[in-house]
Enzyme design. Structure first.
Site, PDB file in Angstrom:
ATOM      1  N   LYS A  13      14.852  46.714  23.078  1.00  0.00           N
ATOM      2  CA  LYS A  13      16.051  45.859  23.132  1.00  0.00           C
ATOM      3  C   LYS A  13      16.937  46.891  23.775  1.00  0.00           C
ATOM      4  CE  LYS A  13      18.262  48.886  20.034  1.00  0.00           C
ATOM      5  NZ  LYS A  13      19.696  49.726  20.207  1.00  0.00           N
ATOM      6  N   ALA A  97       9.958  56.771  21.851  1.00  0.00           N
ATOM      7  CA  ALA A  97      10.718  56.723  20.596  1.00  0.00           C
ATOM      8  C   ALA A  97      11.767  57.694  20.876  1.00  0.00           C
ATOM      9  CB  ALA A  97       9.610  57.758  19.628  1.00  0.00           C
ATOM     10  N   GLY A 100      16.440  54.605  21.784  1.00  0.00           N
ATOM     11  CA  GLY A 100      17.777  53.760  21.707  1.00  0.00           C
ATOM     12  C   GLY A 100      17.224  52.529  22.123  1.00  0.00           C
ATOM     13  N   GLY A 103      12.277  50.625  19.236  1.00  0.00           N
ATOM     14  CA  GLY A 103      10.862  50.319  19.143  1.00  0.00           C
ATOM     15  C   GLY A 103      10.463  50.284  17.757  1.00  0.00           C
ATOM     16  N   SER A 105      11.880  49.639  14.965  1.00  0.00           N
ATOM     17  CA  SER A 105      12.438  48.409  14.167  1.00  0.00           C
ATOM     18  C   SER A 105      11.832  47.091  14.653  1.00  0.00           C
ATOM     19  CB  SER A 105      14.028  48.253  14.471  1.00  0.00           C
ATOM     20  OG  SER A 105      14.586  49.399  14.044  1.00  0.00           O
ATOM     21  N   SER A 106      11.228  47.172  16.050  1.00  0.00           N
ATOM     22  CA  SER A 106      10.623  45.714  16.622  1.00  0.00           C
ATOM     23  C   SER A 106       9.368  45.857  16.067  1.00  0.00           C
ATOM     24  CB  SER A 106      10.806  46.049  17.970  1.00  0.00           C
ATOM     25  OG  SER A 106      10.280  44.846  18.874  1.00  0.00           O
ATOM     26  N   ASP A 138      18.261  47.489  12.634  1.00  0.00           N
ATOM     27  CA  ASP A 138      18.027  46.630  13.859  1.00  0.00           C
ATOM     28  C   ASP A 138      17.017  45.638  13.575  1.00  0.00           C
ATOM     29  OD1 ASP A 138      19.995  48.053  15.175  1.00  0.00           O
ATOM     30  OD2 ASP A 138      18.557  49.164  16.147  1.00  0.00           O
TER      31      ASP A 138
END
Length: 289
Positions: A13, A97, A100, A103, A105-106, A138
């Site tokens: 994101k 990693a 920002g 990754g 959270s996704s 997130d």
């Protein structure tokens, strides 16, 4: 008998802007931001087992499985639903990693969405978002899979259809500590709140940018290079930064000019996550079975 389900995407994101509008009584910062999805995507494969063990390979090098958000997400879904099945999760990590790009959270969101379908848990999207919020602020936007205006700590979401610029994204290859950024005494914390309609008309910024540039010189250097081609902005707490362009050719020219500042790629902002398409494919397969 194990069952394997492959090709579940977990996109990165960007934050088109990030304003810190205050500090809450619980110590967390109140934010306003706009999330969109970009490449790269991590890839997750799930091998279902009779369980209830949760195992994982791949992912961030050196991160113990028990600390990985994909394992924590699977265990949280088990606890919420009483599911006794297990799973082995393979994570093909492509999102850097500490950049920002969201990754971890996704990955957690994709795990929740995929296992909710594969285990037949039957939870609603709202219920999955609530579990995700316990894992990280997130995670809910990745569960929802739609570009969103976010407030609170990032969990109060309003789906939006934002413009979709071409982007040059620069990863200066430094892992930024979110705790260090939010704990910095010089961080801007009292930006005036704006409305969704103000997104198109007001000057926007990332309130973390000045702090990150001061603490991490490679990020500052990358900003200097990318800003020669267009206004540049940090995503999240960094260290990735991006600039927006009207067409791919302009973005490619800028990419060539900053290739020496880290890992650099061209992508386009998206308002819909590829995870929704993979879920639809799974649901169609299940209905056809």
């Amino acid at each position: 008998m194990s069952q394997r389900s492959t090709g579940w995407p977990a996109p990165a994101k960007i934050n088109r802007f990030l304003h810190i509008t205050g500090r809450r009584p619980d110590g967390y910062h109140a934010l306003q931001t706009l999330f969109q999805f970009i490449e790269p995507c991590d890839g997750l494969d799930f091998t279902l087992t009779d369980g209830p063990e949760i195992t994982r390979d791949g992912g961030v090098a050196g991160l113990p499985a028990a600390d990985d958000l994909v394992v924590r997400a699977a265990r949280a879904l088990q606890a919420r639903t009483g599911c006794r099945a297990g799973v082995h999760i393979h994570v093909d990590k492509r999102i850097p990693a500490g950049a920002g790009l969201g990754g971890g959270s996704s990955d957690a969101a994709t795990t929740l969405v995929a296992l909710n379908a594969l285990w037949g848990c039957g939870l609603s999207g709202t219920a999955l978002e609530a579990i995700g919020l316990e894992l990280g602020a997130d995670v809910p936007v990745f569960v929802r899979g739609r570009a969103a205006w976010a407030e609170g700590v990032g969990e109060r979401l309003t789906v939006v259809e934002a413009d979709r610029p071409w982007l040059v994204v620069v990863d200066p290859r430094v892992e930024v500590s979110t705790a260090a950024v939010f704990g910095d005494p010089k961080l801007t914390r009292h930006t005036e709140r704006i409305t969704i309609s103000g997104f198109k008309t007001m000057a926007l910024r990332n309130d973390c940018e000045a702090t990150v540039r001061r603490l991490y010189p490679p990020v500052a250097s990358a900003f200097g290079a990318l800003s020669e081609y267009g206004p540049s902005r940090l995503t999240g707490t960094g260290g990735c930064l991006f600039a927006c362009f009207d067409d791919r050719d302009a973005a490619e020219r800028a990419r060539r000019g900053v290739d020496d500042r880290g890992t650099v790629w061209v992508t386009r902002a998206a308002n819909r996550s590829p995870l929704l398409d993979r879920l639809a494919m799974q649901q169609a397969s299940s209905n056809g079975a």
